[in-house]
Scaffold this active site. Structure first.
Site, PDB file in Angstrom:
ATOM      1  CE  LYS A 126      -7.757 -28.701   1.197  1.00 41.68           C
ATOM      2  NZ  LYS A 126      -8.653 -28.917   0.457  1.00 41.68           N
ATOM      3  CG  ASP A 166      -6.252 -27.521  -1.599  1.00 41.16           C
ATOM      4  OD1 ASP A 166      -7.363 -27.639  -1.767  1.00 41.16           O
ATOM      5  OD2 ASP A 166      -5.754 -26.203  -1.382  1.00 41.16           O
TER       6      ASP A 166
HETATM    7  P1  NDP Z   1      -3.138 -24.532  -7.843  1.00 40.16           P
HETATM    8  O1  NDP Z   1      -2.134 -24.400  -6.943  1.00 40.16           O
HETATM    9  O2  NDP Z   1      -3.076 -25.519  -9.122  1.00 40.16           O
HETATM   10  O3  NDP Z   1      -3.638 -23.183  -8.483  1.00 40.16           O
HETATM   11  C1  NDP Z   1      -4.107 -21.975  -7.661  1.00 40.16           C
HETATM   12  C2  NDP Z   1      -4.148 -20.832  -8.577  1.00 40.16           C
HETATM   13  O4  NDP Z   1      -4.964 -19.831  -7.539  1.00 40.16           O
HETATM   14  C3  NDP Z   1      -3.012 -20.272  -9.212  1.00 40.16           C
HETATM   15  O5  NDP Z   1      -3.265 -19.572 -10.127  1.00 40.16           O
HETATM   16  C4  NDP Z   1      -2.766 -19.219  -7.948  1.00 40.16           C
HETATM   17  O6  NDP Z   1      -1.898 -18.168  -8.172  1.00 40.16           O
HETATM   18  C5  NDP Z   1      -3.983 -18.690  -7.425  1.00 40.16           C
HETATM   19  N1  NDP Z   1      -3.893 -18.444  -5.962  1.00 40.16           N
HETATM   20  C6  NDP Z   1      -3.860 -19.126  -5.062  1.00 40.16           C
HETATM   21  N2  NDP Z   1      -3.824 -18.539  -4.063  1.00 40.16           N
HETATM   22  C7  NDP Z   1      -4.086 -16.972  -4.489  1.00 40.16           C
HETATM   23  C8  NDP Z   1      -3.984 -16.009  -3.531  1.00 40.16           C
HETATM   24  N3  NDP Z   1      -3.758 -16.078  -2.242  1.00 40.16           N
HETATM   25  N4  NDP Z   1      -4.562 -14.773  -4.300  1.00 40.16           N
HETATM   26  C9  NDP Z   1      -4.241 -14.900  -5.628  1.00 40.16           C
HETATM   27  N5  NDP Z   1      -4.389 -15.891  -6.273  1.00 40.16           N
HETATM   28  C10 NDP Z   1      -3.914 -17.128  -5.655  1.00 40.16           C
HETATM   29  O7  NDP Z   1      -4.438 -24.623  -7.010  1.00 40.16           O
HETATM   30  P2  NDP Z   1      -5.881 -25.428  -7.518  1.00 40.16           P
HETATM   31  O8  NDP Z   1      -6.294 -25.354  -8.679  1.00 40.16           O
HETATM   32  O9  NDP Z   1      -5.681 -26.914  -7.130  1.00 40.16           O
HETATM   33  O10 NDP Z   1      -6.753 -25.098  -6.390  1.00 40.16           O
HETATM   34  C11 NDP Z   1      -7.530 -23.738  -6.582  1.00 40.16           C
HETATM   35  C12 NDP Z   1      -8.944 -23.951  -5.651  1.00 40.16           C
HETATM   36  O11 NDP Z   1      -9.680 -24.858  -6.019  1.00 40.16           O
HETATM   37  C13 NDP Z   1      -8.547 -23.834  -4.128  1.00 40.16           C
HETATM   38  O12 NDP Z   1      -9.556 -23.129  -3.374  1.00 40.16           O
HETATM   39  C14 NDP Z   1      -8.618 -25.144  -3.871  1.00 40.16           C
HETATM   40  O13 NDP Z   1      -8.944 -25.429  -2.427  1.00 40.16           O
HETATM   41  C15 NDP Z   1      -9.671 -25.590  -4.495  1.00 40.16           C
HETATM   42  N6  NDP Z   1     -10.031 -26.857  -5.034  1.00 40.16           N
HETATM   43  C16 NDP Z   1      -9.028 -27.914  -5.459  1.00 40.16           C
HETATM   44  C17 NDP Z   1      -9.342 -29.129  -5.852  1.00 40.16           C
HETATM   45  C18 NDP Z   1      -8.133 -29.902  -6.679  1.00 40.16           C
HETATM   46  O14 NDP Z   1      -8.784 -31.147  -6.908  1.00 40.16           O
HETATM   47  N7  NDP Z   1      -6.943 -29.461  -6.835  1.00 40.16           N
HETATM   48  C19 NDP Z   1     -10.537 -29.873  -5.608  1.00 40.16           C
HETATM   49  C20 NDP Z   1     -11.653 -28.978  -5.017  1.00 40.16           C
HETATM   50  C21 NDP Z   1     -11.450 -27.504  -4.693  1.00 40.16           C
HETATM   51  P3  NDP Z   1      -0.437 -18.218  -8.028  1.00 40.16           P
HETATM   52  O15 NDP Z   1       0.376 -19.284  -8.896  1.00 40.16           O
HETATM   53  O16 NDP Z   1       0.072 -16.763  -8.310  1.00 40.16           O
HETATM   54  O17 NDP Z   1      -0.248 -18.313  -6.374  1.00 40.16           O
HETATM   55  O1  2IT Z   2     -10.750 -29.347  -1.730  1.00 37.09           O
HETATM   56  C1  2IT Z   2     -10.581 -30.445  -2.293  1.00 37.09           C
HETATM   57  O2  2IT Z   2     -11.995 -31.284  -2.485  1.00 37.09           O
HETATM   58  C2  2IT Z   2      -9.453 -30.991  -2.823  1.00 37.09           C
HETATM   59  N1  2IT Z   2      -8.541 -30.391  -2.700  1.00 37.09           N
HETATM   60  C3  2IT Z   2      -9.530 -32.237  -3.336  1.00 37.09           C
HETATM   61  C4  2IT Z   2      -9.469 -33.506  -2.182  1.00 37.09           C
HETATM   62  C5  2IT Z   2      -9.051 -34.791  -2.556  1.00 37.09           C
HETATM   63  O3  2IT Z   2      -9.104 -35.641  -1.678  1.00 37.09           O
HETATM   64  O4  2IT Z   2      -9.088 -35.258  -3.935  1.00 37.09           O
END
Ligand code: NDP
Ligand code: 2IT
Length: 444
Positions: A126, A166
């Site tokens: 990460k 992420d």
């Molecule tokens: P984005 O940045 O696209 O979206 C994140 C969302 O969560 C936003 O709506 C944001 O609001 C909200 N958020 C983030 N931090 C906080 C916080 N501290 N308090 C409240 N709301 C918060 O990220 P992703 O959708 O990509 O990621 C979301 C989750 O999924 C994370 O835990 C990530 O690690 C996990 N994940 C992501 C993957 C991917 O492929 N993208 C794969 C697997 C897991 P705001 O815009 O107001 O900050």
């Molecule tokens: O938490 C996760 O699995 C991710 N943010 C995606 C990682 C990746 O290499 O696609």
């Protein structure tokens, strides 16, 4: 003292200032006890647990960049290369002001087991920075990304370590990272995933984490004689994972009634209008509160609160520790049937325990959100063979992978006498493959 307890006690002492990492380590180590006990002498002699909880290396660096006013800024960059026993390091880059060594390590640690569960050859890593992309101009984001990659390029490569998106890192940031890597290294290779379609990205990667989460939820429901049809779903977050989770849930016949961001949350009893959310979040990069300007019968509330809405299924898709003990009690009291984690570690240990004891089915993020990284691995395959697969082909493979993960975690839980405990199932299944490889490689 038993092996696991000794390793946990050592970790607590050594990393007392890393609460998120300790939480993730405790969740894994506690639940793999039945698998460790079977091989305790072998594992202890080879220091398997001590080696699996310690990252191979952690890189920390300075990211100087210049803002639009001409002022210099400095952020901190990280890459935690946790374990490459089963494949090159793989994992996202998080850009959020909360990023620190504890959060980087918990995410890298989770990634090791998640990537193992995909069945594909990828190790765990990460990275990220405390840079906040919110409110920055495109040029500022580009300046930051170029500076970040000017340091990170030394440590990554298509067969070494392959970062991705992420929180705070989407297509725009990946594009700037890729451009700078290519410029410095002069190599056109699949060094990042989540790339744009014009330069080696995979169809369906954008949708993959959210879609995969729903494929997992669908399997879970079917295995318990139920379906998603007609179910009420509450989702937190309004980013990449939340949006495409909502899209697939809707396609599968459920009604999604909430989304949130860090300022507040929306409730739309008619079902969330996703075209509008995509416009607000993906195009305008605006606040979710904009939603109620168009849908005046929907409700916007500042602060947190999505878990107070009665639902059949809850999908936390925002960030770590966003579903607390009191939320778990409320969900259970309101008849919630299942919680599947789209985010990484969104449910606290206490909340997880409450949910499971209340009979709410619970699938942890390392299994439920593995569709994103799995599709990243499919992007790597396409880059290696210099071909692009159709959306349908990638989506079908993703669906198959999620079905297999469900089968695997479910069978593993059963094998260890805790049927339906998907935390134990996921952790043991993920752990066993990595340990097998570590043992084969000798002490290294
Ligand atoms: P984005 O940045 O696209 O979206 C994140 C969302 O969560 C936003 O709506 C944001 O609001 C909200 N958020 C983030 N931090 C906080 C916080 N501290 N308090 C409240 N709301 C918060 O990220 P992703 O959708 O990509 O990621 C979301 C989750 O999924 C994370 O835990 C990530 O690690 C996990 N994940 C992501 C993957 C991917 O492929 N993208 C794969 C697997 C897991 P705001 O815009 O107001 O900050
Ligand atoms: O938490 C996760 O699995 C991710 N943010 C995606 C990682 C990746 O290499 O696609």
């Amino acid at each position: 003292m038993k092996y696991i307890e000794r390793v946990l006690a050592d970790l607590n002492k050594k990393y007392a200032n890393q609460p998120e990492f300790l939480q993730a380590a405790r969740e894994v180590l506690d639940s793999i006890a039945p698998a460790v006990e079977k091989n305790e002498a072998l594992y202890e002699r080879n220091a398997i647990l001590e080696r699996i909880v310690e990252p191979d290396r952690q890189i920390q660096f300075k990211i100087p960049w210049v803002d639009d006013k001409g002022d210099a800024k400095v952020n901190i960059g990280y890459r935690v290369q946790f374990n490459n026993a089963i494949g090159p390091y793989k994992g996202g880059i998080r850009l959020h002001p909360s990023v620190n060594p504890s959060i980087m390590k918990f995410l890298g640690f989770e990634q090791v087991f998640k990537n193992s569960l995909t069945g594909l050859p990828i190790g765990g890593a990460k990275g990220g920075s405390d840079f906040d992309p919110k409110g920055k101009s495109d040029r500022e984001v580009m300046a930051f990304c170029q500076s970040f990659m000017t340091e990170l390029y030394k440590y990554i490569g298509a067969d070494v370590d392959v970062p991705a998106g992420d929180i705070g890192t989407g297509a725009r940031e990946i594009g700037y990272f890729y451009g700078q890597y290519k410029r410095i290294r002069g190599v056109y290779e699949g060094v990042l995933t989540g790339k744009g379609l014009s330069y080696g990205g995979s169809l369906a990667r954008k949708e993959a984490t959210g879609y995969g989460l729903l494929y997992m939820t669908d399997e879970l429901m079917k295995d318990h004689g139920d379906t998603l049809e007609g179910k009420t779903v509450v989702i937190s977050g309004a980013g990449n994972v939340a949006i495409y989770a909502a899209e697939k849930a809707t396609q599968l016949g459920a009604k999604v009634v909430t989304l949130s961001d860090s300022t507040g949350w929306i409730y739309d009893k008619n079902g969330i209008d996703l075209d509008l959310v995509k416009d607000i979040k993906e195009v305008r990069r605006a606040r979710i509160s904009e939603y109620v300007k168009v849908h005046t019968d929907a409700v916007y509330t500042e602060g947190r609160g999505v878990w107070s809405v009665p639902c059949d299924i809850a999908l936390p898709c925002a960030t770590q520790n966003e579903l607390l003990a009191e939320d778990a009690k409320l969900l259970a009291a309101n008849g919630c049937k299942a919680v599947c984690e789209g985010a990484n570690m969104p449910t606290t240990l206490e909340a997880t325990q409450i949910l499971m004891e209340s009979g709410v089915m619970f699938v942890p993020g390392k299994a439920a959100n593995a569709g994103g990284v799995a599709t990243s691995a499919l992007e790597m395959s396409q880059n290696s063979e210099r071909l692009s697969w159709s959306f349908e082909e990638v989506d079908e493979k993703l669906h198959g992978i999620m079905k297999n993960i469900y089968k695997n975690i479910s069978a593993t839980a059963k094998k260890y006498g805790v049927e339906g405990n998907y935390v134990v199932g996921a952790n043991i299944a993920g752990f066993e493959k990595v340990v097998d490889a570590m043992l084969a490689h000798g002490v290294c």
